[in-house]
Write an enzyme that holds these catalytic residues in place. Sequence first.
Site, PDB file in Angstrom:
ATOM      1  N   SER A 139       0.852  -1.188   0.000  1.00 52.07           N
ATOM      2  CA  SER A 139       0.000   0.000   0.000  1.00 52.07           C
ATOM      3  C   SER A 139       0.880   1.226   0.000  1.00 52.07           C
ATOM      4  O   SER A 139       2.035   1.177   0.470  1.00 52.07           O
ATOM      5  CB  SER A 139      -0.887   0.006   1.258  1.00 52.07           C
ATOM      6  OG  SER A 139      -1.518   1.260   1.438  1.00 52.07           O
ATOM      7  N   TYR A 152      -2.573  -1.507  10.141  1.00 58.71           N
ATOM      8  CA  TYR A 152      -2.638  -1.664   8.691  1.00 58.71           C
ATOM      9  C   TYR A 152      -1.358  -1.123   8.064  1.00 58.71           C
ATOM     10  O   TYR A 152      -0.722  -1.799   7.240  1.00 58.71           O
ATOM     11  CB  TYR A 152      -3.854  -0.925   8.130  1.00 58.71           C
ATOM     12  CG  TYR A 152      -3.962  -1.002   6.623  1.00 58.71           C
ATOM     13  CD1 TYR A 152      -4.576  -2.087   6.007  1.00 58.71           C
ATOM     14  CD2 TYR A 152      -3.440   0.007   5.809  1.00 58.71           C
ATOM     15  CE1 TYR A 152      -4.674  -2.163   4.628  1.00 58.71           C
ATOM     16  CE2 TYR A 152      -3.525  -0.062   4.429  1.00 58.71           C
ATOM     17  CZ  TYR A 152      -4.148  -1.148   3.842  1.00 58.71           C
ATOM     18  OH  TYR A 152      -4.225  -1.228   2.479  1.00 58.71           O
TER      19      TYR A 152
END
Length: 254
Positions: A139, A152
């Site tokens: 990400s 995350y």
Amino acid sequence: MNITGNTIFIPGATSGIGLALARALHAAGNVVIVGGRRTDLLASLTAESPGIHAVAIDTTDPASIVAAAERVIVEHPELDTLITMAGIMRVEDWHAADGFLETAEQIVTTNLLGPIRLIAAFVEHLQSRPSATIMTVSSGLAFAPLAVTPTYNATKAAIHMLSESIRLQLADTSVRIVELEPPSVRTALMPGQEESDFAMPLDDFVSEVMGLIESSPDATEIQVENVKFLRYGEARGDYPQVVETINRLDPHGH
């Protein structure tokens, strides 16, 4: 990774980026097997997209991963590509343990242990193929943190370094490691993200990804233009500004 002629397993492809990428890869001339927990979703997906195969898998369950891998390899012995797509993103409050610990553990299990276990289940088979690819999914938040999603961010940073490391180890094999680095994309990953002006339209993201795979088959990182603001903040020297910007424009994770 070649754009066509592959046999690809994508666990976590019943929605969002995984599903859109599965359909695009199938349309490009690849055999695609999608994986997910919900058999009803898998059945409707294969009915709506003839030619796409499906296998039930829960990437938080080690036994499920092993069983799914055995089935995929038996039914598709020509399998040469694994895309470790499954992942979750949750808001956490780290002021007290009861605000984040259980959620953080779930994120680590899905986002980090899941890909590790998937790679473990397929890596020997992939080495038997003349040419093979493992595509990990990190990400933009692996490179610049969003304050409300610490675990995350951390798991995606770990996926980045895992990709870098196993690429070195497997350099003497037929298996290539490719890291997909999405920015915020309009999916249901977080509440409200599908309507976010900050997030990139899903179709635009997948179209750009497919173009990058086709134009740069030897790339080790797949980066759409929208993610480079996050990816290269430290290299440009504007990392503090990047962090301030994303937490001001997208403070809730979408």
